[in-house]
Design a protein around this motif. Structure first.
Motif, PDB file in Angstrom:
ATOM      1  N   SER A  12       0.823  -1.218   0.000  1.00 26.85           N
ATOM      2  CA  SER A  12       0.000   0.000   0.000  1.00 26.85           C
ATOM      3  C   SER A  12       0.850   1.258   0.000  1.00 26.85           C
ATOM      4  CB  SER A  12      -0.939   0.019   1.214  1.00 26.85           C
ATOM      5  OG  SER A  12      -1.826  -1.054   1.148  1.00 26.85           O
ATOM      6  N   GLY A  13       1.887   1.279   0.824  1.00 27.35           N
ATOM      7  CA  GLY A  13       2.754   2.451   0.898  1.00 27.35           C
ATOM      8  C   GLY A  13       3.501   2.712  -0.394  1.00 27.35           C
ATOM      9  N   VAL A  14       4.044   1.667  -0.993  1.00 22.90           N
ATOM     10  CA  VAL A  14       4.793   1.835  -2.242  1.00 22.90           C
ATOM     11  C   VAL A  14       3.842   2.217  -3.382  1.00 22.90           C
ATOM     12  CG1 VAL A  14       6.242   0.675  -3.968  1.00 22.90           C
ATOM     13  CG2 VAL A  14       6.678   0.341  -1.527  1.00 22.90           C
ATOM     14  N   TYR A  15       2.698   1.558  -3.466  1.00 18.20           N
ATOM     15  CA  TYR A  15       1.745   1.885  -4.531  1.00 18.20           C
ATOM     16  C   TYR A  15       1.250   3.327  -4.381  1.00 18.20           C
ATOM     17  CZ  TYR A  15      -2.121   1.550  -7.827  1.00 18.20           C
ATOM     18  OH  TYR A  15      -2.994   1.768  -8.876  1.00 18.20           O
ATOM     19  N   LEU A  16       0.937   3.734  -3.157  1.00 15.66           N
ATOM     20  CA  LEU A  16       0.497   5.110  -2.929  1.00 15.66           C
ATOM     21  C   LEU A  16       1.593   6.092  -3.306  1.00 15.66           C
ATOM     22  CD1 LEU A  16      -1.561   7.172  -1.928  1.00 15.66           C
ATOM     23  CD2 LEU A  16      -0.657   6.806   0.389  1.00 15.66           C
ATOM     24  N   SER A  17       2.838   5.769  -2.995  1.00 14.50           N
ATOM     25  CA  SER A  17       3.933   6.672  -3.346  1.00 14.50           C
ATOM     26  C   SER A  17       4.022   6.848  -4.864  1.00 14.50           C
ATOM     27  CB  SER A  17       5.263   6.174  -2.774  1.00 14.50           C
ATOM     28  OG  SER A  17       5.764   5.057  -3.483  1.00 14.50           O
ATOM     29  N   ILE A  18       3.802   5.785  -5.599  1.00 12.61           N
ATOM     30  CA  ILE A  18       3.814   5.857  -7.066  1.00 12.61           C
ATOM     31  C   ILE A  18       2.686   6.753  -7.561  1.00 12.61           C
ATOM     32  CG2 ILE A  18       3.408   4.509  -9.178  1.00 12.61           C
ATOM     33  CD1 ILE A  18       4.869   2.160  -7.694  1.00 12.61           C
ATOM     34  N   LEU A  19       1.490   6.543  -7.034  1.00  9.75           N
ATOM     35  CA  LEU A  19       0.344   7.361  -7.455  1.00  9.75           C
ATOM     36  C   LEU A  19       0.569   8.841  -7.146  1.00  9.75           C
ATOM     37  CD1 LEU A  19      -2.645   5.102  -6.344  1.00  9.75           C
ATOM     38  CD2 LEU A  19      -1.677   5.348  -8.643  1.00  9.75           C
ATOM     39  N   LEU A  20       1.108   9.133  -5.970  1.00 11.88           N
ATOM     40  CA  LEU A  20       1.340  10.528  -5.586  1.00 11.88           C
ATOM     41  C   LEU A  20       2.449  11.167  -6.415  1.00 11.88           C
ATOM     42  CD1 LEU A  20       0.991  10.184  -1.727  1.00 11.88           C
ATOM     43  CD2 LEU A  20      -0.602  11.342  -3.278  1.00 11.88           C
ATOM     44  N   LYS A  21       3.516  10.434  -6.688  1.00 11.08           N
ATOM     45  CA  LYS A  21       4.598  10.977  -7.518  1.00 11.08           C
ATOM     46  C   LYS A  21       4.106  11.267  -8.931  1.00 11.08           C
ATOM     47  CE  LYS A  21       8.525  11.585  -7.030  1.00 11.08           C
ATOM     48  NZ  LYS A  21       9.334  12.768  -6.689  1.00 11.08           N
ATOM     49  N   GLN A  22       3.195  10.466  -9.426  1.00 11.54           N
ATOM     50  CA  GLN A  22       2.628  10.715 -10.752  1.00 11.54           C
ATOM     51  C   GLN A  22       1.819  12.010 -10.776  1.00 11.54           C
ATOM     52  OE1 GLN A  22       0.559   6.976 -11.358  1.00 11.54           O
ATOM     53  NE2 GLN A  22       2.242   6.139 -12.557  1.00 11.54           N
ATOM     54  N   LYS A  23       1.375  12.443  -9.608  1.00 12.21           N
ATOM     55  CA  LYS A  23       0.632  13.714  -9.479  1.00 12.21           C
ATOM     56  C   LYS A  23       1.563  14.848  -9.069  1.00 12.21           C
ATOM     57  CE  LYS A  23      -3.448  11.899 -10.198  1.00 12.21           C
ATOM     58  NZ  LYS A  23      -4.168  12.133 -11.418  1.00 12.21           N
ATOM     59  N   TYR A  24       2.873  14.603  -9.135  1.00  7.69           N
ATOM     60  CA  TYR A  24       3.914  15.607  -8.887  1.00  7.69           C
ATOM     61  C   TYR A  24       4.064  16.026  -7.435  1.00  7.69           C
ATOM     62  CZ  TYR A  24       3.486  15.699 -13.902  1.00  7.69           C
ATOM     63  OH  TYR A  24       3.418  15.323 -15.219  1.00  7.69           O
ATOM     64  N   TYR A  25       3.722  15.151  -6.503  1.00  4.16           N
ATOM     65  CA  TYR A  25       3.999  15.413  -5.095  1.00  4.16           C
ATOM     66  C   TYR A  25       5.412  14.949  -4.777  1.00  4.16           C
ATOM     67  CZ  TYR A  25      -0.961  16.268  -4.224  1.00  4.16           C
ATOM     68  OH  TYR A  25      -2.232  16.763  -4.239  1.00  4.16           O
ATOM     69  N   GLU A  26       6.029  15.570  -3.800  1.00  9.91           N
ATOM     70  CA  GLU A  26       7.304  15.089  -3.286  1.00  9.91           C
ATOM     71  C   GLU A  26       6.979  14.045  -2.229  1.00  9.91           C
ATOM     72  OE1 GLU A  26      11.254  16.705  -0.971  1.00  9.91           O
ATOM     73  OE2 GLU A  26      10.061  18.126  -2.131  1.00  9.91           O
ATOM     74  N   VAL A  27       7.503  12.842  -2.399  1.00 15.71           N
ATOM     75  CA  VAL A  27       7.142  11.722  -1.531  1.00 15.71           C
ATOM     76  C   VAL A  27       8.392  11.077  -0.941  1.00 15.71           C
ATOM     77  CG1 VAL A  27       5.973   9.489  -1.411  1.00 15.71           C
ATOM     78  CG2 VAL A  27       5.121  11.240  -2.965  1.00 15.71           C
ATOM     79  N   ILE A  28       8.310  10.793   0.346  1.00 13.27           N
ATOM     80  CA  ILE A  28       9.342  10.035   1.046  1.00 13.27           C
ATOM     81  C   ILE A  28       8.635   8.864   1.719  1.00 13.27           C
ATOM     82  CG2 ILE A  28      11.024  10.058   2.925  1.00 13.27           C
ATOM     83  CD1 ILE A  28      11.260  13.101   2.436  1.00 13.27           C
ATOM     84  N   VAL A  29       9.202   7.675   1.560  1.00 11.60           N
ATOM     85  CA  VAL A  29       8.643   6.483   2.198  1.00 11.60           C
ATOM     86  C   VAL A  29       9.627   6.005   3.250  1.00 11.60           C
ATOM     87  CG1 VAL A  29       7.778   4.147   1.860  1.00 11.60           C
ATOM     88  CG2 VAL A  29       7.448   5.850   0.062  1.00 11.60           C
ATOM     89  N   LEU A  30       9.131   5.837   4.473  1.00 13.63           N
ATOM     90  CA  LEU A  30       9.956   5.346   5.586  1.00 13.63           C
ATOM     91  C   LEU A  30       9.603   3.898   5.869  1.00 13.63           C
ATOM     92  CD1 LEU A  30       9.518   8.393   7.993  1.00 13.63           C
ATOM     93  CD2 LEU A  30      11.333   8.025   6.312  1.00 13.63           C
TER      94      LEU A  30
END
Length: 118
Positions: A12-30
């Motif tokens: 869920s975390g990795v998939y969400l990070s992909i979706l958010l990056k595609q919308k041009y958000y800066e994303v960090i996953v811990l």
């Protein structure tokens, strides 16, 4: 640019990070574990059961049943995975990657996240 921190590098975390990056958000996953998507490799006895076709509102509890119903009926997992480069197949009502190997799912998710700069 909005910055978002996701705690947990599971599916869920990795998939969400992909979706958010595609919308041009800066994303960090811990992630506390040494590697991301560790539990993914064990799903479906290593074949990676992604989901199932038996999605119904009766299996979910929420104060907003309408929203839950909309999500489970509007989300097309086959199309979403295809957009990442992952082909899926049904084995009965269960949805698996066409390769039936969890390692291929991990590789596709991680490659896509890294391509986007997660």
């Amino acid at each position: 640019m909005s910055k978002i921190v996701i705690v947990g590098a599971g599916v869920s975390g990795v998939y969400l990070s992909i979706l958010l990056k595609q919308k041009y958000y800066e994303v960090i996953v811990l992630e506390q574990n040494a590697t991301a998507l560790k539990k993914l490799l064990a799903t479906g006895n290593g074949r990676c059961n992604l989901s199932n076709e038996d999605m119904d509102i009766q299996y979910y509890q929420s104060d907003n049943q309408g929203l839950v119903n909309m999500i489970i009926h509007d989300f097309d997992i086959h199309q979403a995975m295809k957009e990442l480069g992952l082909m899926t197949t049904n084995l009965g009502k269960l949805i698996y990657p066409h390769s039936e190997q969890a390692q291929s799912v991990k590789r596709i998710f991680m490659n896509r996240a890294l391509e986007l700069g997660v």
